[in-house]
Design a protein around this motif. Structure first.
Motif, PDB file in Angstrom:
ATOM      1  N   ALA A 134      20.568  43.547  16.505  1.00 10.33           N
ATOM      2  CA  ALA A 134      19.394  43.795  17.332  1.00 10.33           C
ATOM      3  C   ALA A 134      19.596  43.137  18.685  1.00 10.33           C
ATOM      4  O   ALA A 134      20.202  42.068  18.783  1.00 10.33           O
ATOM      5  CB  ALA A 134      18.135  43.245  16.665  1.00 10.33           C
ATOM      6  N   VAL A 135      19.099  43.782  19.724  1.00  8.68           N
ATOM      7  CA  VAL A 135      19.166  43.246  21.079  1.00  8.68           C
ATOM      8  C   VAL A 135      17.745  43.133  21.616  1.00  8.68           C
ATOM      9  O   VAL A 135      16.973  44.105  21.563  1.00  8.68           O
ATOM     10  CB  VAL A 135      20.011  44.144  22.006  1.00  8.68           C
ATOM     11  N   LEU A 136      17.391  41.961  22.090  1.00 13.61           N
ATOM     12  CA  LEU A 136      16.091  41.756  22.709  1.00 13.61           C
ATOM     13  C   LEU A 136      16.252  41.856  24.216  1.00 13.61           C
ATOM     14  O   LEU A 136      16.943  41.049  24.832  1.00 13.61           O
ATOM     15  CB  LEU A 136      15.531  40.376  22.334  1.00 13.61           C
ATOM     16  N   GLY A 137      15.623  42.873  24.826  1.00  9.96           N
ATOM     17  CA  GLY A 137      15.733  43.064  26.266  1.00  9.96           C
ATOM     18  C   GLY A 137      16.584  44.267  26.619  1.00  9.96           C
ATOM     19  O   GLY A 137      17.256  44.856  25.767  1.00  9.96           O
ATOM     20  N   ALA A 138      16.564  44.602  27.929  1.00 14.45           N
ATOM     21  CA  ALA A 138      17.259  45.819  28.351  1.00 14.45           C
ATOM     22  C   ALA A 138      17.831  45.697  29.764  1.00 14.45           C
ATOM     23  O   ALA A 138      18.010  46.698  30.442  1.00 14.45           O
ATOM     24  CB  ALA A 138      16.302  47.013  28.306  1.00 14.45           C
ATOM     25  N   GLY A 139      18.150  44.484  30.199  1.00 12.20           N
ATOM     26  CA  GLY A 139      18.702  44.319  31.533  1.00 12.20           C
ATOM     27  C   GLY A 139      20.212  44.408  31.552  1.00 12.20           C
ATOM     28  O   GLY A 139      20.840  44.949  30.640  1.00 12.20           O
ATOM     29  N   ALA A 140      20.819  43.835  32.604  1.00  8.77           N
ATOM     30  CA  ALA A 140      22.269  43.908  32.764  1.00  8.77           C
ATOM     31  C   ALA A 140      22.994  43.192  31.631  1.00  8.77           C
ATOM     32  O   ALA A 140      24.034  43.654  31.146  1.00  8.77           O
ATOM     33  CB  ALA A 140      22.670  43.297  34.114  1.00  8.77           C
ATOM     34  N   THR A 141      22.450  42.061  31.191  1.00  6.48           N
ATOM     35  CA  THR A 141      23.093  41.331  30.095  1.00  6.48           C
ATOM     36  C   THR A 141      23.029  42.126  28.804  1.00  6.48           C
ATOM     37  O   THR A 141      23.946  42.062  27.972  1.00  6.48           O
ATOM     38  CB  THR A 141      22.437  39.950  29.897  1.00  6.48           C
ATOM     39  N   ALA A 142      21.974  42.893  28.632  1.00  8.33           N
ATOM     40  CA  ALA A 142      21.846  43.717  27.427  1.00  8.33           C
ATOM     41  C   ALA A 142      22.937  44.780  27.370  1.00  8.33           C
ATOM     42  O   ALA A 142      23.458  45.086  26.294  1.00  8.33           O
ATOM     43  CB  ALA A 142      20.463  44.361  27.379  1.00  8.33           C
ATOM     44  N   SER A 143      23.293  45.350  28.518  1.00  7.99           N
ATOM     45  CA  SER A 143      24.359  46.353  28.512  1.00  7.99           C
ATOM     46  C   SER A 143      25.698  45.716  28.159  1.00  7.99           C
ATOM     47  O   SER A 143      26.512  46.304  27.441  1.00  7.99           O
ATOM     48  CB  SER A 143      24.445  47.078  29.859  1.00  7.99           C
ATOM     49  N   SER A 144      25.935  44.487  28.624  1.00  4.67           N
ATOM     50  CA  SER A 144      27.154  43.775  28.236  1.00  4.67           C
ATOM     51  C   SER A 144      27.141  43.471  26.744  1.00  4.67           C
ATOM     52  O   SER A 144      28.179  43.549  26.081  1.00  4.67           O
ATOM     53  CB  SER A 144      27.295  42.477  29.033  1.00  4.67           C
TER      54      SER A 144
ATOM     55  N   ALA B 132      13.213  42.421  14.586  1.00  4.14           N
ATOM     56  CA  ALA B 132      14.633  42.246  14.902  1.00  4.14           C
ATOM     57  C   ALA B 132      15.266  41.180  14.038  1.00  4.14           C
ATOM     58  O   ALA B 132      16.479  41.194  13.779  1.00  4.14           O
ATOM     59  CB  ALA B 132      14.792  41.871  16.374  1.00  4.14           C
ATOM     60  N   PHE B 133      14.442  40.248  13.559  1.00  4.72           N
ATOM     61  CA  PHE B 133      14.989  39.069  12.891  1.00  4.72           C
ATOM     62  C   PHE B 133      15.558  39.370  11.513  1.00  4.72           C
ATOM     63  O   PHE B 133      16.166  38.492  10.890  1.00  4.72           O
ATOM     64  CB  PHE B 133      13.915  37.983  12.803  1.00  4.72           C
ATOM     65  N   ALA B 134      15.376  40.590  11.031  1.00  2.00           N
ATOM     66  CA  ALA B 134      15.977  40.984   9.763  1.00  2.00           C
ATOM     67  C   ALA B 134      17.452  41.358   9.936  1.00  2.00           C
ATOM     68  O   ALA B 134      18.192  41.435   8.955  1.00  2.00           O
ATOM     69  CB  ALA B 134      15.212  42.167   9.164  1.00  2.00           C
ATOM     70  N   ALA B 135      17.889  41.544  11.191  1.00  7.19           N
ATOM     71  CA  ALA B 135      19.281  41.932  11.448  1.00  7.19           C
ATOM     72  C   ALA B 135      20.206  40.732  11.242  1.00  7.19           C
ATOM     73  O   ALA B 135      19.816  39.587  11.477  1.00  7.19           O
ATOM     74  CB  ALA B 135      19.418  42.462  12.874  1.00  7.19           C
ATOM     75  N   PRO B 136      21.450  40.978  10.821  1.00  8.20           N
ATOM     76  CA  PRO B 136      22.391  39.868  10.642  1.00  8.20           C
ATOM     77  C   PRO B 136      22.792  39.198  11.951  1.00  8.20           C
ATOM     78  O   PRO B 136      23.221  38.047  11.951  1.00  8.20           O
ATOM     79  CB  PRO B 136      23.590  40.523   9.962  1.00  8.20           C
ATOM     80  N   LEU B 137      22.647  39.921  13.074  1.00  5.58           N
ATOM     81  CA  LEU B 137      22.952  39.360  14.391  1.00  5.58           C
ATOM     82  C   LEU B 137      21.889  39.806  15.379  1.00  5.58           C
ATOM     83  O   LEU B 137      21.612  41.000  15.518  1.00  5.58           O
ATOM     84  CB  LEU B 137      24.329  39.831  14.881  1.00  5.58           C
ATOM     85  N   VAL B 138      21.286  38.830  16.065  1.00  2.26           N
ATOM     86  CA  VAL B 138      20.287  39.102  17.099  1.00  2.26           C
ATOM     87  C   VAL B 138      20.794  38.516  18.410  1.00  2.26           C
ATOM     88  O   VAL B 138      21.153  37.334  18.471  1.00  2.26           O
ATOM     89  CB  VAL B 138      18.922  38.472  16.742  1.00  2.26           C
ATOM     90  N   ILE B 139      20.827  39.338  19.456  1.00  2.00           N
ATOM     91  CA  ILE B 139      21.235  38.865  20.776  1.00  2.00           C
ATOM     92  C   ILE B 139      20.022  38.943  21.698  1.00  2.00           C
ATOM     93  O   ILE B 139      19.500  40.020  21.972  1.00  2.00           O
ATOM     94  CB  ILE B 139      22.395  39.697  21.344  1.00  2.00           C
ATOM     95  N   ALA B 140      19.570  37.772  22.152  1.00  2.00           N
ATOM     96  CA  ALA B 140      18.406  37.693  23.043  1.00  2.00           C
ATOM     97  C   ALA B 140      18.897  37.612  24.483  1.00  2.00           C
ATOM     98  O   ALA B 140      19.590  36.670  24.846  1.00  2.00           O
ATOM     99  CB  ALA B 140      17.555  36.476  22.695  1.00  2.00           C
ATOM    100  N   THR B 141      18.531  38.605  25.290  1.00  4.15           N
ATOM    101  CA  THR B 141      19.038  38.687  26.667  1.00  4.15           C
ATOM    102  C   THR B 141      17.925  38.552  27.696  1.00  4.15           C
ATOM    103  O   THR B 141      18.145  38.836  28.876  1.00  4.15           O
ATOM    104  CB  THR B 141      19.758  40.030  26.882  1.00  4.15           C
ATOM    105  N   THR B 142      16.754  38.120  27.280  1.00  2.86           N
ATOM    106  CA  THR B 142      15.587  38.105  28.160  1.00  2.86           C
ATOM    107  C   THR B 142      15.468  36.798  28.944  1.00  2.86           C
ATOM    108  O   THR B 142      16.061  35.784  28.565  1.00  2.86           O
ATOM    109  CB  THR B 142      14.312  38.308  27.327  1.00  2.86           C
TER     110      THR B 142
END
Length: 275
Positions: free
Chosen positions: A125-135, A183-193
């Motif tokens: 899961a990815v939190l956010g949608a900015g430039a870091t989210a695309s990376s 999102a927290f049910a996913a094995p990996l969460v990336i917070a980009t906010t």
């Protein structure tokens, strides 16, 4: 005596950047006494003139916001990794005078996860949608075998993330930010906010969560990262990303086969402790 060699980080705002601390620590550990690394406040308007004025003593540049795309037209070549997200954070000046751009954020993120034993995940899961989210999506394209759910605040952002997914070969699904706790049910969460955005979610962290990669580094830990650790989950922070991407930059700019990861991390931790 070796000829002086220069490198620097450019961006705006730049005063908070840890890049000088990390790169200088690497130079010291490697005995590169003739090398220096500075920071310059720079916007898009000033970038072309700055780059044009660099002499042969310059080995490379680090780019942060808002210059990661503005630098591309000024380069002779960019790597496939940088092209995949239309963002360059590293420029190396070759011996024949060419300007070559790369993106070390993506392999740096992967290296940081690998250091913590995360080589492959079935979903993320990815939190956010900015430039870091695309990376983050570009990194997940290499380590995630299943779907990635992006939690965003608007349909425009959702459409943008789905577009990045198609481009990067990632099965991206989107969900409303109001349901971000799912999102927290996913094995990996990336917070980009940005700082503060996920604070309210800290109370929703379940017991025994998976791995959280929160790209913030100051102040640290974030409320979300603290709650995650308390729940027994593995946590990576922005310093992990900064150090691993800087390791790759040092190797590219200096030509050394292996940058001193531990010395760079220690220097970063000391700098944050006194910030």
């Amino acid at each position: 005596m070796p000829s002086p060699r220069r490198a620097a980080v450019l961006g705006s705002p730049i005063a908070h950047s840890l890049s000088p601390v990390l790169h200088r620590a690497a130079y010291a550990a490697l005995g590169l006494d003739a090398w220096s690394y500075d920071r310059f406040e720079m916007d898009e308007a000033g970038l072309p003139g700055f780059v044009a004025g660099l002499d042969e003593s310059w080995a490379g540049l680090s780019l942060t916001m808002p210059l990661k795309r503005a630098i591309i037209p000024l380069l002779d070549e960019i790597s496939d990794t940088a092209a995949s997200v239309e963002a360059v954070n590293t420029v190396v000046f070759t011996e024949d005078g060419r300007r070559v751009g790369d993106n070390t954020d993506i392999p740096g993120l992967i290296a940081a996860l690998r250091e913590r034993g995360v080589d492959k995940v079935e979903s993320a899961a990815v939190l956010g949608a900015g430039a870091t989210a695309s990376s983050a999506l570009a990194a997940l394209a290499r380590i995630c075998t299943g779907p990635v759910t992006a939690y965003v605040r608007s349909e425009a952002r959702a459409e943008e993330m789905r577009g990045w997914g198609e481009r990067l070969g990632v099965d991206v699904r989107t969900a409303d930010w109001a349901n971000a706790d799912r999102a927290f049910a996913a094995p990996l969460v990336i917070a980009t906010t940005p700082a503060g955005t996920t604070d309210a979610l800290a109370e929703e962290v379940p017991g025994a969560p998976g791995t959280l990669f929160d790209v913030l580094y100051h102040p640290w830990p974030t409320p979300l990262a603290a709650a995650w650790s308390k729940g027994g989950g593995a946590v990576l922070g922005g310093l992990d990303l900064l150090v691993h991407q800087a390791v790759l930059q040092v190797e590219q700019m200096t030509g050394v086969p292996e940058a001193p990861l531990s010395a760079m991390r220690d220097a970063g931790e000391r700098a944050l402790a006194t910030a």
